[in-house]
Scaffold this motif. Sequence first.
Motif, PDB file in Angstrom:
ATOM      1  N   ASP A 105       0.814  -1.215   0.000  1.00 17.51           N
ATOM      2  CA  ASP A 105       0.000   0.000   0.000  1.00 17.51           C
ATOM      3  C   ASP A 105       0.850   1.270   0.000  1.00 17.51           C
ATOM      4  N   PHE A 106       2.151   1.115  -0.131  1.00 18.69           N
ATOM      5  CA  PHE A 106       3.044   2.268   0.024  1.00 18.69           C
ATOM      6  C   PHE A 106       2.841   3.248  -1.127  1.00 18.69           C
ATOM      7  N   PRO A 107       2.484   4.502  -0.846  1.00 16.80           N
ATOM      8  CA  PRO A 107       2.230   5.472  -1.922  1.00 16.80           C
ATOM      9  C   PRO A 107       3.513   5.843  -2.663  1.00 16.80           C
ATOM     10  N   ALA A 108       3.414   5.953  -3.960  1.00 17.18           N
ATOM     11  CA  ALA A 108       4.585   6.282  -4.780  1.00 17.18           C
ATOM     12  C   ALA A 108       5.177   7.624  -4.397  1.00 17.18           C
ATOM     13  N   GLU A 109       4.313   8.582  -4.039  1.00 20.46           N
ATOM     14  CA  GLU A 109       4.840   9.904  -3.700  1.00 20.46           C
ATOM     15  C   GLU A 109       5.686   9.871  -2.423  1.00 20.46           C
ATOM     16  N   HIS A 110       5.339   8.983  -1.496  1.00 23.59           N
ATOM     17  CA  HIS A 110       6.146   8.861  -0.279  1.00 23.59           C
ATOM     18  C   HIS A 110       7.466   8.138  -0.561  1.00 23.59           C
ATOM     19  N   TRP A 111       7.444   7.204  -1.501  1.00 21.43           N
ATOM     20  CA  TRP A 111       8.684   6.553  -1.933  1.00 21.43           C
ATOM     21  C   TRP A 111       9.657   7.603  -2.479  1.00 21.43           C
TER      22      TRP A 111
END
Length: 255
Positions: A105-111
């Motif tokens: 569920d990790f958001p791409a923007e947080h990556w």
Amino acid sequence: MSFPLFDLSGRRALVTGSSQGIGLALASGLAQHGASVVLNGRDRAKLEATARALRDTGYDVAVGVFDVTDASAVKRGVDEIEAAIGPIDILINNAGMQFRTPLEDFPAEHWEQLLKTNVSSVFYVGQAVARHMIKRGAGKIINIASVQSELARPGIAPYTATKGAVKNLTRGMCADWAKYGIQINAIAPGYFKTPLNQALVDNAEFSSWLEKRTPAARWGDVDELIGAAVFLSGKGSSFVNGHTLYVDGGITTCL
């Protein structure tokens, strides 16, 4: 009594992300051992308040306000410090962030944000400072890695990836810059009581797990990182290069 191997008098240290937490503890610790320090962050008011508090204790403190994730801003900020305040003899790349959620569920923007804050900033600031150190033939760079440079835990895979990158970037910096008289090492903290970890500190279940998992059976206090930083900043580490020093209560001994 004088201890020249750990005396930082006459040295200037830039510490990124130093208005609170580990960065502030390290800046204060270097100042205690004689260094002039330059605090860095994006919030000028917060930095100035922190600097005033340190000056009130008798330390020599300046501020450098710039965004470590912006390569152009970093170059301008470092060049301004060198020109207006003085040479940077010691750099501690401390700025970092965390975001916890299951990997699926990790958001791409947080990556992307984690990569910029935890890895790109180390490259940008390290390169900008090293260009000046190379001309002088001396310098100390300390990157803040983590036990997550070696370990993994559910919910923080991207953070683990960034801190693994910091460990290997430290080695790469050594391979390129040691020949110029620069020592580049990393400190890898274990679990410390900081604003970044406050949610975990307050979680009784996690704290109980940590105490059982860590041979020292407790959280670390940020002041316990100062000795490692002073060692890696001073003459005592003149032939230590490309090394990652784990300050973790022994947790990485129990893989």
